[in-house]
Every structure is written in C-alpha cells, then in structure tokens.
Design an enzyme around this catalytic site. Structure first.
Site, PDB file in Angstrom:
ATOM      1  N   HIS A  16       0.844  -1.201   0.000  1.00  0.00           N
ATOM      2  CA  HIS A  16       0.000   0.000   0.000  1.00  0.00           C
ATOM      3  C   HIS A  16       0.885   1.258   0.000  1.00  0.00           C
ATOM      4  CE1 HIS A  16      -2.985  -2.732   2.258  1.00  0.00           C
ATOM      5  NE2 HIS A  16      -3.551  -2.484   1.094  1.00  0.00           N
ATOM      6  N   LYS A  40     -15.687  -8.209   4.683  1.00  0.00           N
ATOM      7  CA  LYS A  40     -14.583  -8.596   5.569  1.00  0.00           C
ATOM      8  C   LYS A  40     -14.933  -8.330   7.025  1.00  0.00           C
ATOM      9  CE  LYS A  40     -11.104  -7.785   2.055  1.00  0.00           C
ATOM     10  NZ  LYS A  40     -10.006  -6.929   1.577  1.00  0.00           N
ATOM     11  N   ARG A  89      -2.568  -5.640  -8.397  1.00  0.00           N
ATOM     12  CA  ARG A  89      -1.443  -6.542  -8.145  1.00  0.00           C
ATOM     13  C   ARG A  89      -1.273  -7.553  -9.261  1.00  0.00           C
ATOM     14  NH1 ARG A  89      -3.541  -8.715  -2.583  1.00  0.00           N
ATOM     15  NH2 ARG A  89      -5.387  -8.625  -3.893  1.00  0.00           N
ATOM     16  N   SER A 127      -3.124  -7.759   3.147  1.00  0.00           N
ATOM     17  CA  SER A 127      -3.209  -7.532   4.595  1.00  0.00           C
ATOM     18  C   SER A 127      -3.472  -8.848   5.322  1.00  0.00           C
ATOM     19  CB  SER A 127      -4.330  -6.532   4.896  1.00  0.00           C
ATOM     20  OG  SER A 127      -4.070  -5.316   4.254  1.00  0.00           O
TER      21      SER A 127
HETATM   22  N1  COA Z   1      -0.123  -3.924  -1.736  1.00  0.00           N
HETATM   23  C1  COA Z   1      -0.450  -4.896  -0.896  1.00  0.00           C
HETATM   24  N2  COA Z   1      -1.696  -5.375  -0.734  1.00  0.00           N
HETATM   25  C2  COA Z   1      -2.644  -4.811  -1.466  1.00  0.00           C
HETATM   26  C3  COA Z   1      -2.399  -3.789  -2.384  1.00  0.00           C
HETATM   27  C4  COA Z   1      -1.072  -3.331  -2.488  1.00  0.00           C
HETATM   28  N3  COA Z   1      -0.723  -2.349  -3.316  1.00  0.00           N
HETATM   29  N4  COA Z   1      -3.540  -3.448  -2.978  1.00  0.00           N
HETATM   30  C5  COA Z   1      -4.492  -4.225  -2.457  1.00  0.00           C
HETATM   31  N5  COA Z   1      -3.947  -5.037  -1.550  1.00  0.00           N
HETATM   32  C6  COA Z   1      -4.640  -6.045  -0.759  1.00  0.00           C
HETATM   33  C7  COA Z   1      -5.431  -5.458   0.385  1.00  0.00           C
HETATM   34  O1  COA Z   1      -4.659  -5.392   1.569  1.00  0.00           O
HETATM   35  C8  COA Z   1      -6.544  -6.454   0.509  1.00  0.00           C
HETATM   36  O2  COA Z   1      -6.063  -7.545   1.272  1.00  0.00           O
HETATM   37  P1  COA Z   1      -7.073  -8.429   2.165  1.00  0.00           P
HETATM   38  O3  COA Z   1      -8.069  -9.017   1.199  1.00  0.00           O
HETATM   39  O4  COA Z   1      -6.205  -9.423   2.780  1.00  0.00           O
HETATM   40  O5  COA Z   1      -7.726  -7.478   3.134  1.00  0.00           O
HETATM   41  C9  COA Z   1      -6.781  -6.950  -0.908  1.00  0.00           C
HETATM   42  O6  COA Z   1      -5.579  -6.656  -1.600  1.00  0.00           O
HETATM   43  C10 COA Z   1      -7.921  -6.306  -1.621  1.00  0.00           C
HETATM   44  O7  COA Z   1      -7.717  -4.914  -1.635  1.00  0.00           O
HETATM   45  P2  COA Z   1      -8.900  -3.952  -2.084  1.00  0.00           P
HETATM   46  O8  COA Z   1      -9.548  -4.494  -3.313  1.00  0.00           O
HETATM   47  O9  COA Z   1      -8.364  -2.564  -2.138  1.00  0.00           O
HETATM   48  O10 COA Z   1      -9.981  -4.165  -0.954  1.00  0.00           O
HETATM   49  P3  COA Z   1     -10.063  -3.478   0.435  1.00  0.00           P
HETATM   50  O11 COA Z   1     -10.882  -4.367   1.301  1.00  0.00           O
HETATM   51  O12 COA Z   1      -8.733  -3.092   0.961  1.00  0.00           O
HETATM   52  O13 COA Z   1     -10.869  -2.119   0.139  1.00  0.00           O
HETATM   53  C11 COA Z   1     -12.900  -0.855  -0.197  1.00  0.00           C
HETATM   54  C12 COA Z   1     -12.135  -2.153  -0.472  1.00  0.00           C
HETATM   55  C13 COA Z   1     -12.949  -0.563   1.316  1.00  0.00           C
HETATM   56  C14 COA Z   1     -12.224   0.305  -0.919  1.00  0.00           C
HETATM   57  C15 COA Z   1     -14.318  -1.069  -0.754  1.00  0.00           C
HETATM   58  O14 COA Z   1     -14.883  -2.210  -0.147  1.00  0.00           O
HETATM   59  C16 COA Z   1     -15.217   0.137  -0.531  1.00  0.00           C
HETATM   60  O15 COA Z   1     -15.172   1.087  -1.301  1.00  0.00           O
HETATM   61  N6  COA Z   1     -16.042   0.061   0.551  1.00  0.00           N
HETATM   62  C17 COA Z   1     -17.000   1.120   0.858  1.00  0.00           C
HETATM   63  C18 COA Z   1     -18.415   0.685   0.411  1.00  0.00           C
HETATM   64  C19 COA Z   1     -18.512   0.829  -1.081  1.00  0.00           C
HETATM   65  O16 COA Z   1     -18.561   1.945  -1.605  1.00  0.00           O
HETATM   66  N7  COA Z   1     -18.553  -0.315  -1.805  1.00  0.00           N
HETATM   67  C20 COA Z   1     -18.529  -0.301  -3.260  1.00  0.00           C
HETATM   68  C21 COA Z   1     -19.890  -0.191  -3.879  1.00  0.00           C
HETATM   69  S1  COA Z   1     -20.893  -1.579  -3.490  1.00  0.00           S
END
Ligand code: COA
Length: 159
Positions: A16, A40, A89, A127
């Site tokens: 990140h 999650k 990724r 994560s």
């Molecule tokens: N380096 C390392 N890990 C990374 C990464 C990077 N550059 N980019 C992504 N990841 C990992 C994250 O840590 C996460 O790991 P995990 O699954 O073990 O937690 C995984 O890849 C997925 O990342 P991401 O797709 O960014 O999901 P997220 O859970 O971190 O974030 C939100 C998602 C919170 C942005 C999204 O759910 C959201 O917008 N929520 C608000 C409600 C909403 O508007 N929903 C959409 C409309 S329904």
C-alpha cells in the site's frame, strides 16, 4: 489533481505504501481513506488502522488520512473529489476492480478510477497474508512499515 486511495488497510502494508508514495508524486493532494469492506470481518479497530497509516505516511507532506463509514462515492461527494486511485497486483485484481470502478461510476457518474500497477515485489502481498504470517510466528518486518510491526505485536489477541 486531488485523489483518494481507498482501502480497508487491515493493516497497511509496504505494498500500500508503495502505491501511496508513487500516487502522492502525481497528485497535489492524496487522501488515504479507510473504509469498511462489508465482505470482511475486520481485525484491527478502525481508529488504530488510521493511526498506523498516519504514522507510516508522516513524512509525505501532501497525504491526509481519513476514515469514512459508508459508500466510497458518498465520500467523494462529501470532499468534492472525483478521482479514485486503486492498485492492481495481478490480473485477478483487474476483474474485481473493473467491476468496482463501473459500479462506482454507475452510482456517481463523476467518479473516475485510475489504476496503478503495484511494484512486482509486492504483487503477492495482502493484509490478510501479513496477519496470517504473524499469527503463525512468521517474520513480517519486510512486509509492513516498522510502526505496524510494533503495533501488531502489541495487539496479538486481535489476530
Ligand atoms: N499492496 C499490498 N496489498 C494490497 C495492495 C497493495 N498495493 N492493494 C491491495 N492489496 C490487498 C489489500 O490489503 C486487501 O487484502 P485483504 O483481502 O487481505 O484485506 C486486498 O488486496 C484487496 O484490496 P482492495 O480491493 O483494495 O480491498 P479493500 O478491502 O482493501 O478495500 C474498499 C475495499 C474498502 C475500498 C471497498 O470495499 C469500498 O469502497 N467500501 C466502501 C463501500 C462501497 O462503496 N462499496 C462499493 C460499492 S458496493
């Protein structure tokens, strides 16, 4: 350009941080926003995730860390920003992120998502992988900022 880099950051990893540093160079201001992913469970309390990110980015001047409970597009409207930055990724991420980008723009047509490729050395990181490695006694120091490593060790019971 002002942009927002959203995620659940549970916890923030070096992957990140790599995206944050590179995105901060391209933007006048970058908001790193902790949001809830309703798929999650959530391990580290939100306020502590925010503190950890603040700690990890404290040397990057144009980055502000915020928390929002709700839809990402509602946050965009609230802080009057249209640009979302997401890291990719691998090809698998693309499928999911493309769906999210289309969905967000369907709900709020101003929302534009820009994708940045993760640096290859972080392309396998997540994560939950960090939490799992720590839980089973593995070494997480090369995957997370120092402040996260220290914090996780103090909150062992949460993992
Ligand atoms: N380096 C390392 N890990 C990374 C990464 C990077 N550059 N980019 C992504 N990841 C990992 C994250 O840590 C996460 O790991 P995990 O699954 O073990 O937690 C995984 O890849 C997925 O990342 P991401 O797709 O960014 O999901 P997220 O859970 O971190 O974030 C939100 C998602 C919170 C942005 C999204 O759910 C959201 O917008 N929520 C608000 C409600 C909403 O508007 N929903 C959409 C409309 S329904």
């Amino acid at each position: 350009m002002v942009a927002i880099y959203p995620g659940s950051f549970d916890p923030i990893t070096n992957g990140h941080l790599d995206i944050i540093k590179r995105a901060a160079k391209l933007t006048n201001k970058l908001y790193v926003a902790v949001l809830n992913n309703s798929n999650k469970k959530g391990f580290i309390p939100i306020d502590q995730r925010v503190e950890l990110i603040k700690n990890a980015v404290n040397e990057i001047e144009n980055v502000e860390v915020i928390y929002f409970n709700g839809l990402l597009v509602e946050l965009l409207k609230e802080i009057k920003i249209d640009c979302i930055i997401k890291g990719l990724r691998c090809a698998l991420d693309y499928e999911y992120e493309a769906q999210m980008a289309h969905l967000n723009r369907d709900i709020y047509p101003n929302a534009e998502t820009l994708f940045m490729m993760c640096s290859p050395r972080y392309s396998f990181l997540s994560s939950s992988a960090v939490r799992e490695i720590y839980k089973f006694g593995g070494d997480i120091d090369k995957y997370v900022p120092k402040c996260v490593e220290e914090k996780i060790k103090k909150m062992e019971e949460l993992l």
